[in-house]
Design an enzyme around this catalytic site. Structure first.
Site, PDB file in Angstrom:
ATOM      1  N   HIS A  49       0.872  -1.173   0.000  1.00 58.32           N
ATOM      2  CA  HIS A  49       0.000   0.000   0.000  1.00 58.32           C
ATOM      3  C   HIS A  49       0.910   1.225   0.000  1.00 58.32           C
ATOM      4  O   HIS A  49       2.073   1.144   0.438  1.00 58.32           O
ATOM      5  CB  HIS A  49      -0.874   0.021   1.254  1.00 58.32           C
ATOM      6  CG  HIS A  49      -1.855  -1.115   1.317  1.00 58.32           C
ATOM      7  ND1 HIS A  49      -1.887  -2.013   2.350  1.00 58.32           N
ATOM      8  CD2 HIS A  49      -2.834  -1.486   0.456  1.00 58.32           C
ATOM      9  CE1 HIS A  49      -2.853  -2.899   2.134  1.00 58.32           C
ATOM     10  NE2 HIS A  49      -3.434  -2.604   0.986  1.00 58.32           N
ATOM     11  N   ASP A  52       2.299   1.716   3.330  1.00 57.22           N
ATOM     12  CA  ASP A  52       3.280   0.728   3.800  1.00 57.22           C
ATOM     13  C   ASP A  52       4.689   1.261   3.516  1.00 57.22           C
ATOM     14  O   ASP A  52       5.647   0.931   4.217  1.00 57.22           O
ATOM     15  CB  ASP A  52       3.130  -0.616   3.069  1.00 57.22           C
ATOM     16  CG  ASP A  52       1.838  -1.348   3.436  1.00 57.22           C
ATOM     17  OD1 ASP A  52       1.447  -1.283   4.624  1.00 57.22           O
ATOM     18  OD2 ASP A  52       1.243  -1.981   2.549  1.00 57.22           O
ATOM     19  N   GLU A 172      -8.920  -4.560  -8.418  1.00 56.38           N
ATOM     20  CA  GLU A 172      -9.096  -5.762  -7.577  1.00 56.38           C
ATOM     21  C   GLU A 172     -10.518  -5.692  -7.018  1.00 56.38           C
ATOM     22  O   GLU A 172     -10.762  -4.993  -6.034  1.00 56.38           O
ATOM     23  CB  GLU A 172      -8.053  -5.789  -6.441  1.00 56.38           C
ATOM     24  CG  GLU A 172      -8.245  -7.010  -5.546  1.00 56.38           C
ATOM     25  CD  GLU A 172      -7.326  -7.039  -4.324  1.00 56.38           C
ATOM     26  OE1 GLU A 172      -6.390  -6.224  -4.228  1.00 56.38           O
ATOM     27  OE2 GLU A 172      -7.578  -7.882  -3.439  1.00 56.38           O
ATOM     28  N   GLU A 208      -8.798 -11.948  -6.946  1.00 59.44           N
ATOM     29  CA  GLU A 208      -8.627 -12.657  -5.667  1.00 59.44           C
ATOM     30  C   GLU A 208      -9.659 -13.771  -5.549  1.00 59.44           C
ATOM     31  O   GLU A 208     -10.863 -13.542  -5.702  1.00 59.44           O
ATOM     32  CB  GLU A 208      -8.763 -11.668  -4.492  1.00 59.44           C
ATOM     33  CG  GLU A 208      -8.783 -12.402  -3.169  1.00 59.44           C
ATOM     34  CD  GLU A 208      -8.436 -11.563  -1.955  1.00 59.44           C
ATOM     35  OE1 GLU A 208      -7.657 -10.596  -2.083  1.00 59.44           O
ATOM     36  OE2 GLU A 208      -8.930 -11.901  -0.872  1.00 59.44           O
ATOM     37  N   HIS A 211     -12.655 -13.201  -3.241  1.00 61.53           N
ATOM     38  CA  HIS A 211     -13.606 -12.202  -3.733  1.00 61.53           C
ATOM     39  C   HIS A 211     -14.546 -12.823  -4.770  1.00 61.53           C
ATOM     40  O   HIS A 211     -15.746 -12.529  -4.780  1.00 61.53           O
ATOM     41  CB  HIS A 211     -12.875 -11.004  -4.351  1.00 61.53           C
ATOM     42  CG  HIS A 211     -11.997 -10.272  -3.375  1.00 61.53           C
ATOM     43  ND1 HIS A 211     -11.256  -9.171  -3.730  1.00 61.53           N
ATOM     44  CD2 HIS A 211     -11.742 -10.470  -2.063  1.00 61.53           C
ATOM     45  CE1 HIS A 211     -10.594  -8.727  -2.672  1.00 61.53           C
ATOM     46  NE2 HIS A 211     -10.860  -9.509  -1.652  1.00 61.53           N
ATOM     47  N   ASP A 278      -2.786 -13.676  -0.808  1.00 63.76           N
ATOM     48  CA  ASP A 278      -3.405 -12.744   0.147  1.00 63.76           C
ATOM     49  C   ASP A 278      -4.075 -13.566   1.249  1.00 63.76           C
ATOM     50  O   ASP A 278      -5.294 -13.732   1.275  1.00 63.76           O
ATOM     51  CB  ASP A 278      -4.415 -11.838  -0.575  1.00 63.76           C
ATOM     52  CG  ASP A 278      -4.744 -10.588   0.233  1.00 63.76           C
ATOM     53  OD1 ASP A 278      -4.207 -10.442   1.351  1.00 63.76           O
ATOM     54  OD2 ASP A 278      -5.541  -9.760  -0.246  1.00 63.76           O
TER      55      ASP A 278
HETATM   56  C1  GLO Z   1      -9.315  -6.978   0.900  1.00 61.45           C
HETATM   57  C2  GLO Z   1      -8.309  -6.962  -0.144  1.00 61.45           C
HETATM   58  C3  GLO Z   1      -7.050  -6.238   0.264  1.00 61.45           C
HETATM   59  C4  GLO Z   1      -6.215  -5.891  -0.945  1.00 61.45           C
HETATM   60  C5  GLO Z   1      -5.042  -5.002  -0.634  1.00 61.45           C
HETATM   61  C6  GLO Z   1      -4.217  -4.662  -1.855  1.00 61.45           C
HETATM   62  O1  GLO Z   1     -10.286  -7.665   0.880  1.00 61.45           O
HETATM   63  O2  GLO Z   1      -8.043  -8.253  -0.576  1.00 61.45           O
HETATM   64  O3  GLO Z   1      -6.318  -6.984   1.178  1.00 61.45           O
HETATM   65  O4  GLO Z   1      -5.759  -7.043  -1.562  1.00 61.45           O
HETATM   66  O5  GLO Z   1      -5.514  -3.840  -0.057  1.00 61.45           O
HETATM   67  O6  GLO Z   1      -5.002  -4.133  -2.852  1.00 61.45           O
HETATM   68 MG    MG Z   2      -6.613  -8.936  -1.958  1.00 60.92          MG
END
Ligand code: GLO
Ligand code: MG
Length: 339
Positions: A49, A52, A172, A208, A211, A278
């Site tokens: 991020h 970060d 994402e 992801e 998700h 992740d």
């Molecule tokens: C949350 C997301 C989050 C993202 C991260 C990078 O549900 O998965 O962890 O992956 O902020 O974009």
């Molecule tokens: Mg993620």
């Protein structure tokens, strides 16, 4: 075996175990200590991020120095930065969302902060900007205009594409949490937006697993669809036990066949992007075991690569041609049982 894949994760994937119902149960490791774990665990790159890298309120000069310091640590550790994601969900000016906030001043904050994330990306040596649109949505449908919202997201994407002619934008997408309903809830939604953008070649997705599952979709089909568009530029592999809060379980730990299909489709497409994991440790995990979920997810991925490579594709084709999906299913399940 491992040479085709580069593994990455973010510093948030080593955590204290705090949740909405309880405080930390493990010490918070400094970022520099986390960075020393990457190579030991067989990982190659870091996902970041913006904050970060350095605090979001640092001025230009402080930011430049913060980036240079992190860059040096990454070089010393033999790591690369995969992407930078502007964290548009913690600041007071992002309570109502970033790009879709109803307040013009708050939207301006989100745009400025995103441009700064691009500057940070340039300084630490990556061209990829990930947009996890955490609060771009609503708790009640009446709160925002759902026709105007995607327009505002598109304007933000176009603004970033114009701000830097080299960067790529990776959406994402996630259907819910923290919001009740997110705008552009699936990769398919974002892909449509890519084609409407000022430079579709520089717009793609990071998918992801959890998700997709939360959206009721199969991650391997979502991934395949983005591969078809040549717009799968990163993944966040993990697992999810049904439709509940976002669990970020270790890859393959809930549904091994679903994980296998994810790996198999990446293999067949010769996917060349990073394998981001992740994943979160269970709250019960002791401090001395707090990176096991990362090592385990990587190991499961690589084991499934072996399984995928052992699949007899002519046998699969024959069974498809014979429409003998019962035998095809047994063949795959037996492979997963080690036969
Ligand atoms: C949350 C997301 C989050 C993202 C991260 C990078 O549900 O998965 O962890 O992956 O902020 O974009
Ligand atoms: Mg993620």
């Amino acid at each position: 075996m491992t040479r085709n894949y580069r593994f990455t994760f973010g510093p948030w994937n080593i955590g204290t175990g705090s949740d909405p119902f309880g405080p930390p149960v493990r010490p918070d490791l400094p970022f520099a200590v986390k960075l020393r774990e990457y190579k030991k665990l067989g990982f190659d790159g870091v996902q970041l991020h913006d904050d970060d890298v350095c605090p979001a309120d640092w001025n230009v000069e402080q930011t430049r120095r913060g980036c240079a310091e992190l860059k040096k640590i990454l070089v010393d550790e033999g790591l690369f930065a995969e992407f930078v994601a502007p964290r548009l969900w913690e600041h007071a000016q992002t309570i109502d969302g970033g790009y879709t906030a109803n307040s013009e001043a708050d939207r301006r904050y989100a745009l400025d902060r995103s441009k700064r994330a691009v500057d940070i990306a340039n300084m630490i040596g990556t061209r990829d900007i990930v947009l996890w649109l955490a609060r771009e949505g609503t708790y009640i449908r009446e709160a925002k205009c759902p026709i105007e919202a995607p327009r505002r997201i598109l304007d933000a994407v176009n603004m970033l594409l114009a701000y830097d002619k080299n960067i790529r934008i990776l959406g994402e997408m996630k259907p819910n949490e923290p919001m009740d309903q997110a705008y552009l809830p699936t990769p398919g939604h974002f892909l449509a937006l890519c084609y409407k953008s000022a430079d579709p070649k520089r717009c793609g997705v990071l998918i992801e697993s959890a998700h997709s599952i939360l959206a009721g979709l199969d991650p391997s089909d979502d991934i395949a669809y983005a591969l078809f568009h040549e717009k799968l530029w990163s993944v966040h592999l993990n697992d999810q036990n049904g439709l509940k809060y976002d669990q970020d379980k270790s890859f393959g730990s809930v549904d091994l066949r679903r994980a296998f299909n994810t790996v198999w489709v990446l293999e067949r497409a010769k996917y060349g992007g990073c394998i981001g994991l992740d994943v979160k440790a269970m709250r019960t995990t002791k401090p001395e075991h707090q990176v096991k979920h990362l090592a385990n997810s990587r190991a499961i991925f690589l084991r499934l690569v072996e399984v995928a490579r052992s699949i007899d594709s002519s046998k699969v084709e024959r069974l498809r041609a014979e429409r003998d999906y019962e035998s095809l299913e047994l063949y795959i399940v037996e492979k997963l049982m080690g036969k």
